[in-house]
Write a protein that holds these residues in place. Structure first.
Motif, PDB file in Angstrom:
ATOM      1  N   PRO A 256       0.800  -1.237   0.000  1.00 51.79           N
ATOM      2  CA  PRO A 256       0.000   0.000   0.000  1.00 51.79           C
ATOM      3  C   PRO A 256       0.828   1.281   0.000  1.00 51.79           C
ATOM      4  O   PRO A 256       0.331   2.335  -0.420  1.00 51.79           O
ATOM      5  N   ILE A 257       2.064   1.236   0.472  1.00 55.44           N
ATOM      6  CA  ILE A 257       2.882   2.452   0.495  1.00 55.44           C
ATOM      7  C   ILE A 257       4.065   2.369  -0.472  1.00 55.44           C
ATOM      8  O   ILE A 257       4.911   3.262  -0.489  1.00 55.44           O
ATOM      9  N   ALA A 258       4.125   1.317  -1.289  1.00 53.84           N
ATOM     10  CA  ALA A 258       5.308   1.075  -2.113  1.00 53.84           C
ATOM     11  C   ALA A 258       5.573   2.198  -3.108  1.00 53.84           C
ATOM     12  O   ALA A 258       6.703   2.686  -3.224  1.00 53.84           O
ATOM     13  N   LEU A 259       4.560   2.613  -3.870  1.00 52.60           N
ATOM     14  CA  LEU A 259       4.781   3.665  -4.865  1.00 52.60           C
ATOM     15  C   LEU A 259       5.191   4.976  -4.208  1.00 52.60           C
ATOM     16  O   LEU A 259       6.094   5.676  -4.694  1.00 52.60           O
ATOM     17  N   GLU A 260       4.542   5.302  -3.104  1.00 49.84           N
ATOM     18  CA  GLU A 260       4.887   6.547  -2.409  1.00 49.84           C
ATOM     19  C   GLU A 260       6.277   6.460  -1.791  1.00 49.84           C
ATOM     20  O   GLU A 260       7.001   7.455  -1.733  1.00 49.84           O
ATOM     21  N   ALA A 261       6.678   5.265  -1.358  1.00 52.95           N
ATOM     22  CA  ALA A 261       8.022   5.091  -0.819  1.00 52.95           C
ATOM     23  C   ALA A 261       9.075   5.360  -1.895  1.00 52.95           C
ATOM     24  O   ALA A 261      10.080   6.040  -1.647  1.00 52.95           O
ATOM     25  N   LEU A 262       8.844   4.844  -3.093  1.00 54.13           N
ATOM     26  CA  LEU A 262       9.781   5.091  -4.185  1.00 54.13           C
ATOM     27  C   LEU A 262       9.781   6.568  -4.585  1.00 54.13           C
ATOM     28  O   LEU A 262      10.829   7.133  -4.927  1.00 54.13           O
ATOM     29  N   GLU A 263       8.611   7.190  -4.537  1.00 50.93           N
ATOM     30  CA  GLU A 263       8.538   8.628  -4.812  1.00 50.93           C
ATOM     31  C   GLU A 263       9.329   9.410  -3.763  1.00 50.93           C
ATOM     32  O   GLU A 263      10.051  10.364  -4.095  1.00 50.93           O
ATOM     33  N   LEU A 264       9.203   9.012  -2.488  1.00 47.47           N
ATOM     34  CA  LEU A 264       9.936   9.691  -1.423  1.00 47.47           C
ATOM     35  C   LEU A 264      11.441   9.550  -1.631  1.00 47.47           C
ATOM     36  O   LEU A 264      12.196  10.520  -1.484  1.00 47.47           O
ATOM     37  N   TYR A 265      11.887   8.351  -1.967  1.00 42.65           N
ATOM     38  CA  TYR A 265      13.318   8.119  -2.197  1.00 42.65           C
ATOM     39  C   TYR A 265      13.831   9.022  -3.327  1.00 42.65           C
ATOM     40  O   TYR A 265      14.889   9.654  -3.201  1.00 42.65           O
ATOM     41  N   GLU A 266      13.064   9.081  -4.408  1.00 46.56           N
ATOM     42  CA  GLU A 266      13.498   9.936  -5.520  1.00 46.56           C
ATOM     43  C   GLU A 266      13.403  11.412  -5.156  1.00 46.56           C
ATOM     44  O   GLU A 266      14.234  12.221  -5.592  1.00 46.56           O
ATOM     45  N   TYR A 267      12.412  11.784  -4.350  1.00 46.28           N
ATOM     46  CA  TYR A 267      12.270  13.176  -3.933  1.00 46.28           C
ATOM     47  C   TYR A 267      13.477  13.601  -3.094  1.00 46.28           C
ATOM     48  O   TYR A 267      13.981  14.722  -3.231  1.00 46.28           O
ATOM     49  N   ILE A 268      13.948  12.698  -2.233  1.00 45.86           N
ATOM     50  CA  ILE A 268      15.128  12.986  -1.431  1.00 45.86           C
ATOM     51  C   ILE A 268      16.338  13.207  -2.326  1.00 45.86           C
ATOM     52  O   ILE A 268      17.083  14.181  -2.175  1.00 45.86           O
ATOM     53  N   ARG A 269      16.543  12.309  -3.294  1.00 44.68           N
ATOM     54  CA  ARG A 269      17.703  12.429  -4.183  1.00 44.68           C
ATOM     55  C   ARG A 269      17.594  13.671  -5.076  1.00 44.68           C
ATOM     56  O   ARG A 269      18.605  14.309  -5.389  1.00 44.68           O
ATOM     57  N   PHE A 270      16.366  14.005  -5.487  1.00 40.36           N
ATOM     58  CA  PHE A 270      16.122  15.126  -6.395  1.00 40.36           C
ATOM     59  C   PHE A 270      16.302  16.469  -5.676  1.00 40.36           C
ATOM     60  O   PHE A 270      16.905  17.406  -6.214  1.00 40.36           O
ATOM     61  N   SER A 271      15.782  16.565  -4.448  1.00 40.09           N
ATOM     62  CA  SER A 271      15.733  17.860  -3.761  1.00 40.09           C
ATOM     63  C   SER A 271      16.908  18.105  -2.821  1.00 40.09           C
ATOM     64  O   SER A 271      17.163  19.258  -2.447  1.00 40.09           O
ATOM     65  N   ALA A 272      17.620  17.069  -2.410  1.00 41.82           N
ATOM     66  CA  ALA A 272      18.684  17.229  -1.418  1.00 41.82           C
ATOM     67  C   ALA A 272      19.770  18.222  -1.830  1.00 41.82           C
ATOM     68  O   ALA A 272      20.216  19.020  -0.991  1.00 41.82           O
ATOM     69  N   PRO A 273      20.235  18.208  -3.094  1.00 42.45           N
ATOM     70  CA  PRO A 273      21.259  19.200  -3.446  1.00 42.45           C
ATOM     71  C   PRO A 273      20.804  20.637  -3.195  1.00 42.45           C
ATOM     72  O   PRO A 273      21.616  21.491  -2.819  1.00 42.45           O
ATOM     73  N   ARG A 274      19.512  20.906  -3.386  1.00 44.81           N
ATOM     74  CA  ARG A 274      18.986  22.246  -3.114  1.00 44.81           C
ATOM     75  C   ARG A 274      18.997  22.532  -1.610  1.00 44.81           C
ATOM     76  O   ARG A 274      19.385  23.623  -1.163  1.00 44.81           O
ATOM     77  N   LEU A 275      18.573  21.558  -0.794  1.00 39.44           N
ATOM     78  CA  LEU A 275      18.555  21.752   0.651  1.00 39.44           C
ATOM     79  C   LEU A 275      19.958  21.856   1.231  1.00 39.44           C
ATOM     80  O   LEU A 275      20.194  22.557   2.217  1.00 39.44           O
TER      81      LEU A 275
END
Length: 403
Positions: A256-275
Motif C-alpha cells: 500500500p505504500i510502495a509507490l509513495e516510498a519510491l517517490e519519497l526516495y526519488e524526492y530525497i535524491r532530487f531535492s537534497a542538493p537544493r537543501l
C-alpha cells in the motif's frame, strides 16, 4: 483451458522418449521429444516464458556461436553445428504429429512454457535467418518436454542454465515472486519499465534494490533503537534480497505504500542538493551524469505527469540513510500491514522542513568519522541510527508545537 499457441517444426529426424519406468508419480507422464531441425527452418514464435534471462547476443560466446552457424573461418566449416551446440530445450503443453516430417508444438500462455534453455541461441538463429543465408546443412537440436508440472518449471530452467549461473532475482521472477510488486508498479505510467525484473531486462532500478528500499522502511525489521543490518540496504543488497526470499509475504504487506516510498526516495535524491547548498561543507554527495544527459526520476512526476529530470542527484550512499530515517513515519499493524503515520503529502513536507537536519548527520558522519568518504558513511550502522532519531525527535517537536 485458455486457447493455446502453436508453432510447426519440420524435423526430418525425430525421436520420442517416455518417462523412465521408476519416475515419481508427478513425473510419470513427462515425455521428451528430440528433433533435429535445419537452422534455416527454425520457426519464430516460440515463447520464452520458461527462461529466466533475456537474450543477450552481444557476448563473445554468442559471436562464436554465430561464426559456427555460418561456417566462418576457423569454425571447422559447416554441417557440424548440431554436434558443437548444446541445442534448445523447450517446455510445451503437447506435441502433435502432423503429416510427413511436420510436428506442431502447443504452448499454454497461462503458464511458464517455451524456451527453458538456449534462448540466446534461438534468438541468434532467428536473427541470422534474416541477415544472410545460413548453410543448408546446419542443423539445431530441439528437445521438448511435455506434461511437466508447472510448479517445477523454474527448477528445471535453473538446472539447465548452468553454463552461467542464473541470478536469484531471475529465478524469483520466474516463480512469480514479484507479481505483487508488478501489480503496484503497473498503476504508475512507466513504473514497470523503470525496474529490471530479471537478467537482461533494462530498467533504472534493479528489483532487488526496490525491495531493499521497502524493507528499509520497516521499523519492525530494523528497530529505531538498534537497526542491525539496515546498512546492508546500501552495502549488501544481495544479502537483503535473501531475507526477502525467506519471507516475501512480509514485504508484500508494504504494497500500500510502495509507490509513495519510491517517490519519497526519488524526492530525497532530487531535492537534497537544493537543501544542502550553502549549509554544509562540500562533500562528494552529488552524482552528475557522465554523458551530459539528465537523470530521470520515474516515480517522481512533475505537474504535467512526466518524470522529473535533473543534472544532479544525491548519491545512494547519502540518500539511503536519509530515506531509512523515515522508519518512525511508518506504522506496521499486528498483521504486518504498513501505512504512513500521516498523509503522504505531509511526509514529503517533513523532508522539506527537516531534511537539512537529517543531512547534517550525514555530513558529520562523513567528515568526522570517515575522512570525507561518503561510501563508508553509507555503510555505517551509527549513521542510520542517528538519521532516524533525528527525524523522530523532529516529529515529536511538531506534535508538541501543535498542542
Amino acid at each position: 483451458m485458455p486457447s493455446l499457441n502453436s508453432v510447426i517444426l519440420h524435423a526430418p529426424m525425430a525421436r520420442r522418449f517416455p518417462a523412465p519406468p521408476d519416475s515419481p508419480a508427478d513425473l510419470a507422464l513427462v515425455e521428451t521429444h528430440i528433433f533435429r531441425v535445419r537452422a534455416t527452418e527454425l520457426p519464430a514464435g516460440i515463447p520464452d516464458d520458461a527462461n529466466p534471462r533475456e537474450a543477450n547476443l552481444n557476448r563473445q560466446v554468442y559471436r562464436k556461436v554465430k561464426a559456427s552457424l555460418f561456417g566462418a573461418e576457423g569454425s571447422d566449416g559447416t554441417g557440424s553445428f548440431h554436434l558443437k551446440h548444446g541445442g534448445i530445450v523447450l517446455v510445451a503443453e503437447k506435441v502433435e504429429k502432423l503429416d510427413g516430417d511436420r510436428y506442431r508444438l502447443w504452448f499454454n500462455p497461462a503458464v511458464k512454457q517455451g524456451v527453458a534453455n538456449g534462448n540466446h541461441s534461438y534468438q541468434l538463429i532467428l536473427a541470422a535467418q534474416a541477415e544472410a543465408d545460413i548453410p543448408e546443412d546446419q542443423y539445431v537440436e530441439i528437445k521438448v518436454h511435455v506434461n511437466v508440472p508447472h510448479q517445477i518449471v523454474p527448477d528445471l530452467a535453473d538446472g539447465l542454465n548452468t553454463s552461467m549461473q542464473v541470478r536469484e532475482e531471475s529465478l524469483a521472477d520466474l516463480r512469480n515472486q514479484f507479481d505483487w510488486l508488478k501489480k503496484v508498479c503497473e498503476s504508475r505510467p512507466g513504473g514497470m519499465e523503470a525496474i529490471s525484473w530479471h537478467e537482461g531486462n533494462d530498467g533504472l532500478y534493479d528489483v532487488r534494490e526496490v525491495l531493499a528500499l521497502l524493507m528499509a522502511l520497516d521499523p519492525t525489521r530494523y528497530p529505531l533503537e538498534d537497526p542491525v543490518g539496515v546498512e546492508n540496504v546500501y552495502a549488501r543488497v544481495s544479502s537483503v534480497f535473501k531475507l526477502y526470499l525467506k519471507e516475501p509475504g512480509r514485504v508484500e504487506k508494504f504494497a500500500p505504500i510502495a509507490l509513495e516510498a519510491l517517490e519519497l526516495y526519488e524526492y530525497i535524491r532530487f531535492s537534497a542538493p537544493r537543501l544542502w547548498q550553502g549549509k554544509f561543507r562540500l562533500l562528494k554527495i552529488a552524482d552528475r551524469p557522465s554523458n551530459g544527459s539528465l537523470f530521470a526520476f520515474p516515480f517522481l512526476l512533475d505537474e504535467t505527469g512526466k518524470p522529473e529530470r535533473s543534472d544532479v542527484r544525491l548519491t545512494k550512499a547519502a540518500a539511503i540513510p536519509c530515506f531509512a530515517a523515515f522508519r518512525p513515519m511508518v506504522n506496521v499493524d499486528k498483521d504486518g500491514h504498513a501505512s504512513w503515520k500521516y498523509d503522504f503529502t505531509e511526509i514529503k513536507a517533513m523532508w522539506d522542513q527537516y531534511g537539512d537536519e537529517v543531512m547534517k548527520e550525514v555530513h558529520d558522519t562523513v567528515t568526522r568519522q570517515h575522512s570525507g568518504n561518503t561510501h563508508y558513511a553509507g555503510r555505517s550502522p551509527m549513521l542510520y541510527r542517528a538519521t532516524s532519531k533525528t527525524l523522530e525527535l523532529a516529529d515529536l517537536r511538531r506534535q508538541l508545537a501543535r498542542q
